[in-house]
Design a protein around this motif. Structure first.
Motif, PDB file in Angstrom:
ATOM      1  N   ALA A 295       0.709  -1.281   0.170  1.00 11.36           N
ATOM      2  CA  ALA A 295      -0.040   0.101   0.061  1.00 11.36           C
ATOM      3  C   ALA A 295       0.961   1.231  -0.170  1.00 11.36           C
ATOM      4  CB  ALA A 295      -0.936  -0.123   1.187  1.00 11.36           C
ATOM      5  N   SER A 296       0.376   2.119  -0.526  1.00 10.44           N
ATOM      6  CA  SER A 296       1.255   3.481  -0.612  1.00 10.44           C
ATOM      7  C   SER A 296       0.961   4.451   0.775  1.00 10.44           C
ATOM      8  CB  SER A 296       0.783   4.523  -1.781  1.00 10.44           C
ATOM      9  OG  SER A 296      -0.544   5.085  -1.419  1.00 10.44           O
ATOM     10  N   ILE A 297       1.886   4.572   1.471  1.00 15.24           N
ATOM     11  CA  ILE A 297       2.007   5.245   2.683  1.00 15.24           C
ATOM     12  C   ILE A 297       2.527   6.618   2.631  1.00 15.24           C
ATOM     13  CG2 ILE A 297       3.235   5.002   5.051  1.00 15.24           C
ATOM     14  CD1 ILE A 297       1.418   2.468   4.528  1.00 15.24           C
ATOM     15  N   SER A 298       1.719   7.382   3.442  1.00 15.76           N
ATOM     16  CA  SER A 298       2.301   9.005   3.710  1.00 15.76           C
ATOM     17  C   SER A 298       2.453   9.325   4.961  1.00 15.76           C
ATOM     18  CB  SER A 298       1.498   9.993   2.964  1.00 15.76           C
ATOM     19  OG  SER A 298       0.042   9.930   3.354  1.00 15.76           O
ATOM     20  N   GLY A 299       3.509   9.936   5.506  1.00 10.45           N
ATOM     21  CA  GLY A 299       3.700  10.258   7.003  1.00 10.45           C
ATOM     22  C   GLY A 299       4.045   8.997   7.853  1.00 10.45           C
ATOM     23  N   ASP A 300       3.832   9.104   9.100  1.00 12.35           N
ATOM     24  CA  ASP A 300       4.082   8.018  10.093  1.00 12.35           C
ATOM     25  C   ASP A 300       2.759   7.179  10.327  1.00 12.35           C
ATOM     26  OD1 ASP A 300       6.373   9.729  10.735  1.00 12.35           O
ATOM     27  OD2 ASP A 300       5.112  10.858  12.071  1.00 12.35           O
ATOM     28  N   VAL A 301       3.297   5.732   9.845  1.00 11.73           N
ATOM     29  CA  VAL A 301       2.173   4.763  10.017  1.00 11.73           C
ATOM     30  C   VAL A 301       2.794   3.605  10.592  1.00 11.73           C
ATOM     31  CG1 VAL A 301       0.767   3.238   8.559  1.00 11.73           C
ATOM     32  CG2 VAL A 301       1.037   5.751   7.855  1.00 11.73           C
ATOM     33  N   TYR A 302       1.952   3.020  11.538  1.00  9.07           N
ATOM     34  CA  TYR A 302       2.431   1.674  12.020  1.00  9.07           C
ATOM     35  C   TYR A 302       1.559   0.420  11.602  1.00  9.07           C
ATOM     36  CZ  TYR A 302       2.459  -2.048  15.357  1.00  9.07           C
ATOM     37  OH  TYR A 302       2.349  -3.471  16.047  1.00  9.07           O
ATOM     38  N   ILE A 303       1.709  -0.436  11.167  1.00  4.99           N
ATOM     39  CA  ILE A 303       0.816  -1.775  10.775  1.00  4.99           C
ATOM     40  C   ILE A 303       1.397  -3.098  11.313  1.00  4.99           C
ATOM     41  CG2 ILE A 303      -0.082  -3.028   8.989  1.00  4.99           C
ATOM     42  CD1 ILE A 303       0.338  -0.478   6.986  1.00  4.99           C
ATOM     43  N   HIS A 304       0.787  -3.518  11.962  1.00  5.86           N
ATOM     44  CA  HIS A 304       0.862  -4.843  12.698  1.00  5.86           C
ATOM     45  C   HIS A 304       1.337  -5.850  11.779  1.00  5.86           C
ATOM     46  CE1 HIS A 304       0.688  -8.388  15.114  1.00  5.86           C
ATOM     47  NE2 HIS A 304       0.784  -7.762  16.408  1.00  5.86           N
ATOM     48  N   PRO A 305       2.364  -6.740  11.948  1.00  4.79           N
ATOM     49  CA  PRO A 305       2.706  -7.559  11.154  1.00  4.79           C
ATOM     50  C   PRO A 305       1.697  -8.576  10.451  1.00  4.79           C
ATOM     51  CG  PRO A 305       4.427  -7.608  12.898  1.00  4.79           C
ATOM     52  CD  PRO A 305       3.164  -6.661  13.258  1.00  4.79           C
ATOM     53  N   SER A 306       0.763  -8.817  11.325  1.00  4.42           N
ATOM     54  CA  SER A 306      -0.399  -9.810  10.932  1.00  4.42           C
ATOM     55  C   SER A 306      -1.570  -9.193  10.293  1.00  4.42           C
ATOM     56  CB  SER A 306      -0.819 -10.542  12.376  1.00  4.42           C
ATOM     57  OG  SER A 306      -1.634  -9.643  13.196  1.00  4.42           O
ATOM     58  N   ALA A 307      -1.582  -7.846   9.911  1.00  5.11           N
ATOM     59  CA  ALA A 307      -2.657  -7.047   9.311  1.00  5.11           C
ATOM     60  C   ALA A 307      -2.253  -7.233   8.027  1.00  5.11           C
ATOM     61  CB  ALA A 307      -2.704  -5.796   9.701  1.00  5.11           C
ATOM     62  N   LYS A 308      -3.593  -7.515   7.161  1.00  6.68           N
ATOM     63  CA  LYS A 308      -3.796  -7.747   5.742  1.00  6.68           C
ATOM     64  C   LYS A 308      -3.985  -6.411   5.000  1.00  6.68           C
ATOM     65  CE  LYS A 308      -3.600 -12.691   5.485  1.00  6.68           C
ATOM     66  NZ  LYS A 308      -2.920 -12.607   6.724  1.00  6.68           N
ATOM     67  N   VAL A 309      -3.051  -5.854   4.441  1.00  3.77           N
ATOM     68  CA  VAL A 309      -3.346  -4.337   3.747  1.00  3.77           C
ATOM     69  C   VAL A 309      -3.405  -4.436   2.028  1.00  3.77           C
ATOM     70  CG1 VAL A 309      -2.932  -2.118   3.547  1.00  3.77           C
ATOM     71  CG2 VAL A 309      -2.774  -3.157   5.631  1.00  3.77           C
ATOM     72  N   HIS A 310      -4.473  -4.212   1.325  1.00  2.19           N
ATOM     73  CA  HIS A 310      -4.589  -4.341   0.049  1.00  2.19           C
ATOM     74  C   HIS A 310      -3.312  -3.404  -0.507  1.00  2.19           C
ATOM     75  CE1 HIS A 310      -5.766  -4.461  -4.225  1.00  2.19           C
ATOM     76  NE2 HIS A 310      -6.316  -5.598  -3.905  1.00  2.19           N
ATOM     77  N   PRO A 311      -2.672  -3.648  -1.654  1.00  2.00           N
ATOM     78  CA  PRO A 311      -1.570  -3.018  -2.517  1.00  2.00           C
ATOM     79  C   PRO A 311      -2.382  -1.599  -2.769  1.00  2.00           C
ATOM     80  CG  PRO A 311      -1.267  -4.994  -3.156  1.00  2.00           C
ATOM     81  CD  PRO A 311      -2.436  -4.985  -2.334  1.00  2.00           C
ATOM     82  N   SER A 312      -3.589  -1.548  -3.163  1.00  2.00           N
ATOM     83  CA  SER A 312      -4.265  -0.374  -3.648  1.00  2.00           C
ATOM     84  C   SER A 312      -4.713   0.784  -2.570  1.00  2.00           C
ATOM     85  CB  SER A 312      -5.352  -0.447  -4.741  1.00  2.00           C
ATOM     86  OG  SER A 312      -6.282  -1.345  -3.897  1.00  2.00           O
ATOM     87  N   ALA A 313      -4.623   0.389  -1.364  1.00  3.52           N
ATOM     88  CA  ALA A 313      -4.973   1.074  -0.155  1.00  3.52           C
ATOM     89  C   ALA A 313      -3.917   2.325  -0.086  1.00  3.52           C
ATOM     90  CB  ALA A 313      -5.200   0.425   0.904  1.00  3.52           C
TER      91      ALA A 313
END
Length: 415
Positions: A295-313
Protein backbone atom coordinates in the motif's frame (compact mmCIF):
# COMPACT_ATOMS: atom_id res chain seq x y z
CA UNK A 1 27.84 5.72 47.71
CA UNK A 2 29.54 4.96 44.37
CA UNK A 3 27.56 5.00 41.16
CA UNK A 4 28.15 1.27 40.72
CA UNK A 5 25.93 0.29 43.64
CA UNK A 6 23.33 2.95 42.93
CA UNK A 7 19.88 1.57 42.14
CA UNK A 8 16.90 3.30 40.65
CA UNK A 9 13.30 2.09 40.66
CA UNK A 10 10.38 3.44 38.67
CA UNK A 11 6.74 3.60 39.72
CA UNK A 12 4.00 4.13 37.13
CA UNK A 13 0.51 5.08 38.32
CA UNK A 14 -2.08 3.33 36.14
CA UNK A 15 -5.34 4.29 37.90
CA UNK A 16 -8.34 1.98 37.80
CA UNK A 17 -11.75 1.27 36.27
CA UNK A 18 -13.51 4.18 38.00
CA UNK A 19 -10.90 6.57 36.61
CA UNK A 20 -11.45 5.56 32.98
CA UNK A 21 -15.05 6.70 32.62
CA UNK A 22 -14.17 9.58 30.29
CA UNK A 23 -12.45 7.00 28.13
CA UNK A 24 -15.67 5.17 27.26
CA UNK A 25 -16.69 3.38 25.07
CA UNK A 26 -13.09 2.18 24.59
CA UNK A 27 -12.53 1.40 28.28
CA UNK A 28 -15.54 -0.94 28.25
CA UNK A 29 -13.31 -3.55 26.58
CA UNK A 30 -9.83 -2.99 27.84
CA UNK A 31 -8.18 -1.36 30.85
CA UNK A 32 -7.20 2.14 29.70
CA UNK A 33 -3.43 1.55 30.31
CA UNK A 34 -3.55 -1.24 27.70
CA UNK A 35 -5.29 0.80 24.99
CA UNK A 36 -2.89 0.92 22.01
CA UNK A 37 -1.27 4.21 21.00
CA UNK A 38 1.00 3.95 17.96
CA UNK A 39 0.38 0.19 18.12
CA UNK A 40 1.74 -0.22 21.68
CA UNK A 41 -0.27 -0.27 24.92
CA UNK A 42 -0.48 3.21 26.49
CA UNK A 43 1.59 2.12 29.51
CA UNK A 44 4.24 0.65 27.20
CA UNK A 45 5.52 4.12 26.32
CA UNK A 46 6.51 5.14 29.88
CA UNK A 47 7.75 1.58 30.58
CA UNK A 48 10.07 1.52 27.57
CA UNK A 49 11.31 5.00 28.51
CA UNK A 50 12.24 3.62 31.96
CA UNK A 51 14.40 1.00 30.25
CA UNK A 52 16.81 3.84 29.31
CA UNK A 53 17.44 4.83 32.96
CA UNK A 54 20.93 3.75 34.05
CA UNK A 55 20.95 1.21 36.94
CA UNK A 56 17.20 0.58 36.74
CA UNK A 57 16.39 -2.26 39.14
CA UNK A 58 12.63 -2.62 38.94
CA UNK A 59 9.42 -1.11 37.58
CA UNK A 60 6.25 -1.08 39.67
CA UNK A 61 2.78 -0.38 38.29
CA UNK A 62 0.32 0.84 40.95
CA UNK A 63 -3.42 0.94 40.39
CA UNK A 64 -6.75 -0.59 41.31
CA UNK A 65 -7.52 -2.78 38.32
CA UNK A 66 -8.00 -6.49 39.05
CA UNK A 67 -4.68 -8.36 38.79
CA UNK A 68 -6.00 -10.60 36.02
CA UNK A 69 -6.66 -7.59 33.77
CA UNK A 70 -2.96 -6.65 33.66
CA UNK A 71 -1.19 -9.94 34.49
CA UNK A 72 -0.57 -11.11 30.92
CA UNK A 73 0.83 -7.79 29.79
CA UNK A 74 3.03 -7.39 32.88
CA UNK A 75 4.64 -10.80 32.45
CA UNK A 76 5.21 -10.37 28.71
CA UNK A 77 6.76 -6.91 29.06
CA UNK A 78 9.07 -8.14 31.87
CA UNK A 79 10.36 -10.86 29.57
CA UNK A 80 10.66 -8.57 26.57
CA UNK A 81 12.57 -5.78 28.35
CA UNK A 82 14.46 -8.10 30.74
CA UNK A 83 13.47 -5.85 33.65
CA UNK A 84 11.28 -7.01 36.54
CA UNK A 85 7.86 -5.34 36.24
CA UNK A 86 5.37 -5.86 39.08
CA UNK A 87 1.76 -4.80 39.42
CA UNK A 88 0.77 -3.63 42.91
CA UNK A 89 -2.96 -3.45 43.43
CA UNK A 90 -4.49 -0.83 45.74
CA UNK A 91 -7.73 -1.67 47.56
CA UNK A 92 -8.99 1.82 46.67
CA UNK A 93 -7.55 5.06 45.24
CA UNK A 94 -5.07 6.66 47.67
CA UNK A 95 -3.92 9.58 45.53
CA UNK A 96 -0.55 9.28 43.80
CA UNK A 97 1.46 10.11 46.92
CA UNK A 98 -0.75 7.85 49.05
CA UNK A 99 -0.33 4.98 46.57
CA UNK A 100 3.43 5.37 46.62
CA UNK A 101 3.46 5.44 50.43
CA UNK A 102 1.12 2.46 50.67
CA UNK A 103 3.74 0.23 48.97
CA UNK A 104 6.85 1.91 50.43
CA UNK A 105 8.27 -1.36 51.84
CA UNK A 106 8.20 -3.07 48.43
CA UNK A 107 9.47 0.00 46.60
CA UNK A 108 12.35 0.41 49.06
CA UNK A 109 13.10 -3.34 49.17
CA UNK A 110 16.45 -3.02 47.34
CA UNK A 111 17.30 0.36 48.96
CA UNK A 112 17.14 2.40 45.73
CA UNK A 113 18.85 5.80 45.75
CA UNK A 114 16.19 7.33 43.48
CA UNK A 115 12.53 6.70 42.67
CA UNK A 116 10.90 7.80 39.43
CA UNK A 117 7.15 8.42 39.57
CA UNK A 118 5.27 8.60 36.28
CA UNK A 119 1.61 8.80 35.32
CA UNK A 120 0.41 6.38 32.67
CA UNK A 121 -2.02 8.86 31.11
CA UNK A 122 0.50 11.47 30.08
CA UNK A 123 2.08 11.41 26.65
CA UNK A 124 5.57 12.87 26.33
CA UNK A 125 9.10 11.90 25.32
CA UNK A 126 9.91 10.95 28.97
CA UNK A 127 13.49 12.36 29.07
CA UNK A 128 14.28 10.30 32.19
CA UNK A 129 18.10 9.94 32.06
CA UNK A 130 18.39 13.72 31.54
CA UNK A 131 16.04 14.33 34.48
CA UNK A 132 18.15 12.07 36.69
CA UNK A 133 21.32 13.98 35.74
CA UNK A 134 19.66 17.32 36.51
CA UNK A 135 18.21 16.00 39.78
CA UNK A 136 21.64 14.88 41.02
CA UNK A 137 23.07 18.28 40.13
CA UNK A 138 20.29 20.13 42.03
CA UNK A 139 20.75 17.98 45.14
CA UNK A 140 17.11 18.32 46.25
CA UNK A 141 14.50 15.78 47.35
CA UNK A 142 12.56 15.86 44.10
CA UNK A 143 12.62 17.10 40.51
CA UNK A 144 9.45 17.72 38.48
CA UNK A 145 9.22 17.57 34.70
CA UNK A 146 7.62 20.80 33.43
CA UNK A 147 6.67 22.26 30.06
CA UNK A 148 5.76 25.74 28.80
CA UNK A 149 2.20 25.96 27.46
CA UNK A 150 0.00 28.76 26.14
CA UNK A 151 -1.21 31.13 28.85
CA UNK A 152 -4.85 30.32 27.92
CA UNK A 153 -4.55 26.59 28.58
CA UNK A 154 -2.28 26.72 31.64
CA UNK A 155 -5.08 26.91 34.22
CA UNK A 156 -6.30 23.39 33.38
CA UNK A 157 -3.15 22.03 35.02
CA UNK A 158 -0.83 22.55 37.97
CA UNK A 159 0.94 25.85 37.35
CA UNK A 160 4.35 26.42 38.84
CA UNK A 161 6.90 29.15 39.25
CA UNK A 162 10.58 28.21 39.30
CA UNK A 163 13.71 30.24 39.86
CA UNK A 164 15.01 31.02 36.34
CA UNK A 165 18.61 30.51 37.42
CA UNK A 166 18.57 27.60 39.91
CA UNK A 167 15.31 25.94 38.66
CA UNK A 168 14.13 25.66 42.25
CA UNK A 169 10.34 25.25 42.55
CA UNK A 170 9.16 28.42 44.30
CA UNK A 171 5.40 28.21 44.02
CA UNK A 172 2.85 25.55 43.02
CA UNK A 173 -0.90 25.90 42.42
CA UNK A 174 -3.23 23.19 41.14
CA UNK A 175 -5.70 24.53 38.49
CA UNK A 176 -5.54 28.18 39.64
CA UNK A 177 -8.43 30.65 39.23
CA UNK A 178 -6.12 33.40 37.98
CA UNK A 179 -3.00 33.18 35.83
CA UNK A 180 0.08 32.16 37.81
CA UNK A 181 2.52 30.86 35.21
CA UNK A 182 2.75 29.30 31.76
CA UNK A 183 4.91 26.46 33.12
CA UNK A 184 2.93 23.36 34.09
CA UNK A 185 3.55 20.08 35.89
CA UNK A 186 3.87 17.14 33.45
CA UNK A 187 3.15 14.43 36.05
CA UNK A 188 6.66 12.93 35.80
CA UNK A 189 8.89 13.09 38.88
CA UNK A 190 12.08 11.81 40.40
CA UNK A 191 12.50 11.64 44.19
CA UNK A 192 14.99 10.52 46.78
CA UNK A 193 13.58 8.16 49.44
CA UNK A 194 13.01 11.24 51.67
CA UNK A 195 9.70 11.62 49.84
CA UNK A 196 8.28 8.93 52.15
CA UNK A 197 9.00 11.04 55.23
CA UNK A 198 7.28 13.99 53.60
CA UNK A 199 4.16 11.92 52.83
CA UNK A 200 4.17 10.45 56.32
CA UNK A 201 4.31 13.98 57.70
CA UNK A 202 1.11 14.90 55.86
CA UNK A 203 -0.69 11.75 57.06
CA UNK A 204 0.27 12.14 60.69
CA UNK A 205 -0.61 15.86 60.78
CA UNK A 206 -4.02 14.90 59.46
CA UNK A 207 -4.49 12.20 62.03
CA UNK A 208 -3.68 14.67 64.79
CA UNK A 209 -6.20 17.16 63.42
CA UNK A 210 -8.80 14.43 63.03
CA UNK A 211 -8.27 13.32 66.63
CA UNK A 212 -8.70 16.90 67.86
CA UNK A 213 -11.90 17.28 65.86
CA UNK A 214 -13.29 14.04 67.11
CA UNK A 215 -13.48 15.52 70.59
CA UNK A 216 -16.59 17.45 69.55
CA UNK A 217 -19.62 15.17 69.61
CA UNK A 218 -20.93 16.26 66.22
CA UNK A 219 -17.65 15.35 64.58
CA UNK A 220 -17.71 11.98 66.32
CA UNK A 221 -20.82 11.05 64.36
CA UNK A 222 -18.98 11.78 61.14
CA UNK A 223 -15.60 10.44 62.14
CA UNK A 224 -16.10 7.16 60.29
CA UNK A 225 -16.26 9.00 56.99
CA UNK A 226 -13.30 11.19 57.90
CA UNK A 227 -10.83 8.53 58.97
CA UNK A 228 -10.35 7.21 55.43
CA UNK A 229 -9.01 10.56 54.27
CA UNK A 230 -5.79 10.23 56.29
CA UNK A 231 -4.69 7.63 53.71
CA UNK A 232 -5.50 9.75 50.67
CA UNK A 233 -2.50 11.96 49.95
CA UNK A 234 -2.33 14.01 46.77
CA UNK A 235 1.12 14.69 45.48
CA UNK A 236 0.36 18.15 44.10
CA UNK A 237 -1.72 19.90 46.79
CA UNK A 238 -0.38 17.99 49.80
CA UNK A 239 3.32 17.64 48.97
CA UNK A 240 4.42 19.98 46.17
CA UNK A 241 2.62 23.14 47.32
CA UNK A 242 3.88 23.04 50.95
CA UNK A 243 7.46 22.13 49.95
CA UNK A 244 7.78 24.81 47.28
CA UNK A 245 10.35 27.49 48.11
CA UNK A 246 12.15 25.30 50.66
CA UNK A 247 15.11 24.26 48.51
CA UNK A 248 13.66 20.72 48.33
CA UNK A 249 12.03 20.63 44.91
CA UNK A 250 13.41 21.57 41.48
CA UNK A 251 12.12 21.57 37.91
CA UNK A 252 13.42 20.14 34.65
CA UNK A 253 11.89 21.58 31.49
CA UNK A 254 11.09 19.48 28.42
CA UNK A 255 11.00 21.21 25.05
CA UNK A 256 9.50 18.18 23.30
CA UNK A 257 5.76 17.47 23.47
CA UNK A 258 3.31 16.79 26.29
CA UNK A 259 -0.38 15.92 26.42
CA UNK A 260 -2.75 14.36 28.91
CA UNK A 261 -4.64 11.31 27.61
CA UNK A 262 -8.03 11.80 29.24
CA UNK A 263 -10.37 11.11 26.32
CA UNK A 264 -10.48 8.92 23.20
CA UNK A 265 -9.99 12.05 21.08
CA UNK A 266 -6.75 12.84 22.89
CA UNK A 267 -5.60 9.24 22.52
CA UNK A 268 -5.74 9.66 18.72
CA UNK A 269 -3.67 12.85 18.96
CA UNK A 270 -1.16 11.14 21.28
CA UNK A 271 -0.92 8.11 19.01
CA UNK A 272 0.24 10.55 16.33
CA UNK A 273 2.78 12.15 18.67
CA UNK A 274 4.23 8.74 19.56
CA UNK A 275 4.34 7.70 15.89
CA UNK A 276 6.35 10.81 15.05
CA UNK A 277 8.64 10.08 17.99
CA UNK A 278 9.22 6.56 16.55
CA UNK A 279 10.81 8.31 13.53
CA UNK A 280 13.65 9.18 15.89
CA UNK A 281 13.63 6.37 18.48
CA UNK A 282 12.25 3.27 16.70
CA UNK A 283 12.10 3.86 12.93
CA UNK A 284 11.84 0.07 12.38
CA UNK A 285 8.27 0.20 13.76
CA UNK A 286 7.10 2.50 10.95
CA UNK A 287 6.19 1.18 7.51
CA UNK A 288 6.78 2.61 4.06
CA UNK A 289 5.35 1.75 0.64
CA UNK A 290 4.70 3.33 -2.72
CA UNK A 291 1.65 1.42 -3.93
CA UNK A 292 3.44 -1.04 -6.22
CA UNK A 293 3.86 -4.20 -4.11
CA UNK A 294 2.43 -2.76 -0.91
CA UNK A 295 0.00 0.00 0.00
CA UNK A 296 1.13 3.58 -0.54
CA UNK A 297 2.06 5.16 2.77
CA UNK A 298 2.41 8.85 3.63
CA UNK A 299 3.67 10.19 6.96
CA UNK A 300 4.01 8.07 10.10
CA UNK A 301 2.17 4.75 9.95
CA UNK A 302 2.31 1.63 12.12
CA UNK A 303 0.91 -1.65 10.75
CA UNK A 304 0.95 -4.82 12.84
CA UNK A 305 2.77 -7.62 10.98
CA UNK A 306 -0.37 -9.81 11.06
CA UNK A 307 -2.62 -7.19 9.42
CA UNK A 308 -3.47 -7.62 5.72
CA UNK A 309 -3.50 -4.44 3.66
CA UNK A 310 -4.40 -4.36 -0.05
CA UNK A 311 -1.67 -2.74 -2.22
CA UNK A 312 -4.18 -0.29 -3.70
CA UNK A 313 -5.03 1.18 -0.26
CA UNK A 314 -3.67 4.63 0.64
CA UNK A 315 -2.65 5.03 4.27
CA UNK A 316 -1.44 7.90 6.47
CA UNK A 317 -0.47 10.20 7.95
CA UNK A 318 -0.99 9.22 11.65
CA UNK A 319 -2.47 5.76 11.17
CA UNK A 320 -2.01 2.77 13.42
CA UNK A 321 -3.41 -0.64 12.41
CA UNK A 322 -3.57 -3.46 14.98
CA UNK A 323 -3.38 -7.26 14.77
CA UNK A 324 -5.33 -9.21 12.13
CA UNK A 325 -7.04 -6.16 10.65
CA UNK A 326 -8.06 -6.51 6.99
CA UNK A 327 -7.90 -3.40 4.80
CA UNK A 328 -9.52 -3.80 1.37
CA UNK A 329 -8.82 -2.43 -2.10
CA UNK A 330 -8.99 1.33 -2.60
CA UNK A 331 -9.45 2.07 1.10
CA UNK A 332 -8.25 5.49 2.32
CA UNK A 333 -7.13 5.86 5.97
CA UNK A 334 -6.03 9.18 7.50
CA UNK A 335 -5.46 10.01 11.20
CA UNK A 336 -7.05 6.93 12.72
CA UNK A 337 -6.56 3.95 15.01
CA UNK A 338 -7.81 0.64 13.60
CA UNK A 339 -8.01 -1.97 16.38
CA UNK A 340 -7.64 -5.78 16.27
CA UNK A 341 -9.68 -7.89 13.85
CA UNK A 342 -11.34 -4.97 12.09
CA UNK A 343 -12.41 -5.41 8.49
CA UNK A 344 -12.55 -2.36 6.21
CA UNK A 345 -14.08 -3.19 2.84
CA UNK A 346 -13.31 -1.79 -0.63
CA UNK A 347 -13.18 1.96 -1.14
CA UNK A 348 -14.24 2.88 2.39
CA UNK A 349 -12.73 6.07 3.86
CA UNK A 350 -11.79 6.55 7.53
CA UNK A 351 -10.60 9.99 8.72
CA UNK A 352 -10.11 11.19 12.34
CA UNK A 353 -11.62 8.07 13.87
CA UNK A 354 -11.04 5.11 16.15
CA UNK A 355 -12.53 1.85 14.88
CA UNK A 356 -13.14 -0.68 17.68
CA UNK A 357 -12.16 -4.34 17.83
CA UNK A 358 -13.90 -6.77 15.42
CA UNK A 359 -15.86 -3.96 13.72
CA UNK A 360 -16.77 -4.17 10.05
CA UNK A 361 -16.85 -1.15 7.74
CA UNK A 362 -18.84 -1.60 4.51
CA UNK A 363 -17.89 -0.78 0.92
CA UNK A 364 -17.89 2.90 -0.09
CA UNK A 365 -18.77 3.93 3.47
CA UNK A 366 -17.22 6.96 5.19
CA UNK A 367 -16.29 7.15 8.86
CA UNK A 368 -15.08 10.66 9.58
CA UNK A 369 -14.94 13.64 11.93
CA UNK A 370 -13.70 17.22 12.15
CA UNK A 371 -10.55 16.15 13.96
CA UNK A 372 -10.99 18.57 16.86
CA UNK A 373 -9.35 16.40 19.53
CA UNK A 374 -10.75 18.38 22.44
CA UNK A 375 -14.44 18.43 21.61
CA UNK A 376 -16.63 15.49 22.61
CA UNK A 377 -17.62 14.48 19.08
CA UNK A 378 -14.51 15.82 17.32
CA UNK A 379 -13.35 12.24 16.67
CA UNK A 380 -15.68 9.49 15.47
CA UNK A 381 -15.46 6.42 17.72
CA UNK A 382 -16.89 3.00 16.99
CA UNK A 383 -16.95 0.65 19.99
CA UNK A 384 -16.29 -3.09 19.76
CA UNK A 385 -18.04 -5.15 17.08
CA UNK A 386 -19.87 -2.32 15.31
CA UNK A 387 -21.11 -2.99 11.79
CA UNK A 388 -21.37 -0.11 9.34
CA UNK A 389 -23.21 -1.24 6.22
CA UNK A 390 -22.19 -0.39 2.64
CA UNK A 391 -22.37 3.29 1.61
CA UNK A 392 -23.29 4.49 5.13
CA UNK A 393 -21.72 7.77 6.30
CA UNK A 394 -20.86 8.28 9.99
CA UNK A 395 -19.74 11.81 10.90
CA UNK A 396 -18.67 13.20 14.32
CA UNK A 397 -20.41 10.38 16.19
CA UNK A 398 -19.82 7.84 18.94
CA UNK A 399 -21.28 4.37 18.47
CA UNK A 400 -21.48 1.97 21.42
CA UNK A 401 -20.46 -1.69 21.05
CA UNK A 402 -22.41 -4.30 19.03
CA UNK A 403 -24.50 -1.82 17.01
CA UNK A 404 -25.31 -2.08 13.30
CA UNK A 405 -25.68 1.13 11.33
CA UNK A 406 -27.66 0.92 8.10
CA UNK A 407 -28.45 4.64 7.89
CA UNK A 408 -26.08 7.61 7.94
CA UNK A 409 -25.58 9.56 11.17
CA UNK A 410 -24.05 12.89 12.10
CA UNK A 411 -23.27 14.46 15.53
CA UNK A 412 -24.93 11.57 17.34
CA UNK A 413 -24.17 9.21 20.19
CA UNK A 414 -25.66 5.85 19.25
CA UNK A 415 -26.59 3.90 22.35
Amino acid sequence: MGSSDEKVVAVIMVGGPTKGTRFRPLSLNIPKPLFPLAGQPMVHHPISACKKIPNLGQIFLIGFYEERELALYVSSISNELKVPVRYLREDRPHGSAGGLYNFRDLIMEDSPSHIFLLNCDVCCSFPLPEMLEAHKKYGGMGTILVIKVSAESANQFGELVADPVTNELLHYTEKPETFVSDRINCGVYIFTPDIFNAIEGVSSQRKDRADLRRLSSFEALHSATRSASTHFVRLDQDILSPLAGKKQLYTYETIDFWEQIKTPGMSLKCSGLYLSQFRVTSPHLLVSGDGTKSASISGDVYIHPSAKVHPSAKIGPNVSISANARIGAGVRLISCIILDNVEIKENAVVIHAIVGWKSSIGKWSRIQASGNYNSKLGITILGEDVTVEDEVVVINSIVLPHKTLNVSVQEEIIL
